[in-house]
Write an enzyme that holds these catalytic residues in place. Structure first.
Site, PDB file in Angstrom:
ATOM      1  N   ASN A  13      53.693  71.234  34.246  1.00 48.62           N
ATOM      2  CA  ASN A  13      53.849  72.943  34.793  1.00 48.62           C
ATOM      3  C   ASN A  13      51.893  73.219  35.212  1.00 48.62           C
ATOM      4  OD1 ASN A  13      54.249  75.199  35.423  1.00 48.62           O
ATOM      5  ND2 ASN A  13      54.453  75.787  32.611  1.00 48.62           N
ATOM      6  N   TRP A  14      52.052  73.277  36.069  1.00 52.63           N
ATOM      7  CA  TRP A  14      50.158  73.879  36.695  1.00 52.63           C
ATOM      8  C   TRP A  14      49.947  74.543  36.512  1.00 52.63           C
ATOM      9  CZ3 TRP A  14      48.952  71.108  42.015  1.00 52.63           C
ATOM     10  CH2 TRP A  14      48.968  69.303  41.776  1.00 52.63           C
ATOM     11  N   LYS A  15      51.030  75.269  36.194  1.00 52.58           N
ATOM     12  CA  LYS A  15      51.231  77.584  36.219  1.00 52.58           C
ATOM     13  C   LYS A  15      50.525  78.144  37.060  1.00 52.58           C
ATOM     14  CE  LYS A  15      51.932  76.323  31.172  1.00 52.58           C
ATOM     15  NZ  LYS A  15      51.549  76.947  29.945  1.00 52.58           N
ATOM     16  N   HIS A  98      60.686  80.153  31.386  1.00 51.70           N
ATOM     17  CA  HIS A  98      59.688  79.610  31.009  1.00 51.70           C
ATOM     18  C   HIS A  98      59.387  80.612  30.204  1.00 51.70           C
ATOM     19  CE1 HIS A  98      55.464  78.607  29.884  1.00 51.70           C
ATOM     20  NE2 HIS A  98      55.821  77.143  30.335  1.00 51.70           N
ATOM     21  N   GLU A 100      56.525  82.418  29.498  1.00 49.51           N
ATOM     22  CA  GLU A 100      55.561  82.395  29.686  1.00 49.51           C
ATOM     23  C   GLU A 100      56.298  83.861  30.805  1.00 49.51           C
ATOM     24  OE1 GLU A 100      52.422  80.310  31.844  1.00 49.51           O
ATOM     25  OE2 GLU A 100      52.177  79.853  29.345  1.00 49.51           O
ATOM     26  N   GLU A 170      60.433  74.808  24.423  1.00 48.63           N
ATOM     27  CA  GLU A 170      58.737  74.512  24.386  1.00 48.63           C
ATOM     28  C   GLU A 170      58.537  76.321  23.176  1.00 48.63           C
ATOM     29  OE1 GLU A 170      56.353  73.255  27.660  1.00 48.63           O
ATOM     30  OE2 GLU A 170      57.542  75.441  28.163  1.00 48.63           O
ATOM     31  N   GLY A 176      49.300  76.169  25.019  1.00 49.16           N
ATOM     32  CA  GLY A 176      48.192  76.454  25.304  1.00 49.16           C
ATOM     33  C   GLY A 176      47.262  76.410  24.100  1.00 49.16           C
ATOM     34  N   SER A 216      50.993  71.717  23.876  1.00 47.96           N
ATOM     35  CA  SER A 216      49.796  70.999  23.946  1.00 47.96           C
ATOM     36  C   SER A 216      50.472  69.629  23.607  1.00 47.96           C
ATOM     37  CB  SER A 216      49.765  71.467  22.432  1.00 47.96           C
ATOM     38  OG  SER A 216      49.163  72.698  22.115  1.00 47.96           O
ATOM     39  N   GLY A 237      51.722  71.301  30.289  1.00 45.80           N
ATOM     40  CA  GLY A 237      50.484  72.417  30.542  1.00 45.80           C
ATOM     41  C   GLY A 237      49.434  71.577  31.094  1.00 45.80           C
ATOM     42  N   GLY A 238      48.436  72.356  30.417  1.00 46.90           N
ATOM     43  CA  GLY A 238      47.336  71.891  29.947  1.00 46.90           C
ATOM     44  C   GLY A 238      46.699  70.268  31.063  1.00 46.90           C
TER      45      GLY A 238
HETATM   46  P1  PGA Z   1      50.992  73.247  27.422  1.00 40.97           P
HETATM   47  O1  PGA Z   1      52.042  74.570  28.666  1.00 40.97           O
HETATM   48  O2  PGA Z   1      50.558  71.973  27.307  1.00 40.97           O
HETATM   49  O3  PGA Z   1      49.195  73.656  27.962  1.00 40.97           O
HETATM   50  O4  PGA Z   1      50.793  73.953  25.464  1.00 40.97           O
HETATM   51  C1  PGA Z   1      53.214  73.539  28.318  1.00 40.97           C
HETATM   52  C2  PGA Z   1      53.889  74.651  29.350  1.00 40.97           C
HETATM   53  O5  PGA Z   1      53.722  75.572  28.629  1.00 40.97           O
HETATM   54  O6  PGA Z   1      54.666  74.106  29.945  1.00 40.97           O
END
Ligand code: PGA
Length: 255
Positions: A13-15, A98, A100, A170, A176, A216, A237-238
């Protein structure tokens, strides 16, 4: 329940990261690293990277996905993108719900359900995200929140459509933050999620539905999380922004 029969799926998930040139470079670096993966490998990229990503992933095992879409087919929804606009350019997966989006963009269980139907009607795979906040966990509401989010998301979804749904558990406090849920914490909620699916759709669907962990996840902790009986992949994500890190997670899921 029959983990061996489920093919894991690792999704990046590149966001809101990486422009077109960076997207192309990352996918070109990633391609040879994951070409022999024994799991599904997906990249959920910003809308503006989709055509670049589809071109760079063409002829490979990479699935290209979006991170959100609107529920309506078309109309006066300034700034929105429809599911058919996504499929027209070769997108085959979309994330909905998601945290966010729930936190910053007013996403509710009802709008998650509407978006999910749009994604399914367009023929795409859908990753449905659920997860509790830290306050909800600390006040003992985790299972109630997961039950509400899962049942809300699945309203009017058919058994056949369940084939194209992947859940991502999640915990919001792990996204994050570098603070991963322990393998036992993640497993506990993923197992609960599977029993919820079983309660609605029965044993067969509960056995094939894939449940990812996200929050994470990285090259170091992936193997332990992915070894849990009810965890069938990860939403990353990251660590999906670096080809080598992401490829190591894919390798862990392939073992
Ligand atoms: P993260 O993000 O791996 O940076 O914690 C995961 C996500 O939000 O899908």
């Amino acid at each position: 329940m029959d983990k061996a029969n489920r093919t894991p799926i690792i999704a990046g998930n590149w966001k809101m990261n990486l422009g077109r040139a960076e997207a192309k470079a990352l996918i070109e670096e990633l391609r040879p690293l994951v070409e022999n993966a024994l799991c599904g490998v997906a990249l959920c990229v910003p809308f503006t990277d989709l055509d670049t990503a589809v071109a760079a992933a063409s002829g490979t095992n990479l699935i290209v996905g979006a991170q959100n879409c609107h529920w309506a087919a078309s109309g006066a929804f300034t700034g929105e993108i429809s599911a058919s606009m996504l499929t027209e350019i070769g997108t085959s997966l979309c994330i909905v719900g998601h945290s966010e989006r729930r936190q910053y963009f007013g996403e509710t269980d009802e709008t998650v359900n509407r978006r999910l139907h749009a994604v399914l009607d367009a023929g795409m795979l859908c990753i449905v995200c659920v997860g509790e906040t830290l306050a909800e966990r600390e006040s003992g509401q985790t299972f109630d929140v997961i039950r509400r989010q899962v049942t809300g998301a699945l309203k009017d979804v058919t058994v056949q459509e369940m084939r194209r749904i992947v859940f991502a558990y999640e915990p919001v406090w792990a996204i994050g933050t570098g603070k991963t849920a322990t393998a036992a914490e993640a497993q506990e909620v993923c197992a609960f999620l599977r029993t919820l699916v079983r309660g609605i759709y029965g044993r067969t669907v509960a056995q094939f539905v894939r449940i990812q962990y996200g929050g994470s996840m990285n090259a170091k902790n992936a193997a332990e999380l992915l070894a849990q009986p009810d965890i069938d992949g990860g939403l990353i994500g990251g660590a999906s922004l670096k080809a080598k890190d992401f490829a190591e997670i894919v390798a862990a899921a392939s073992r």
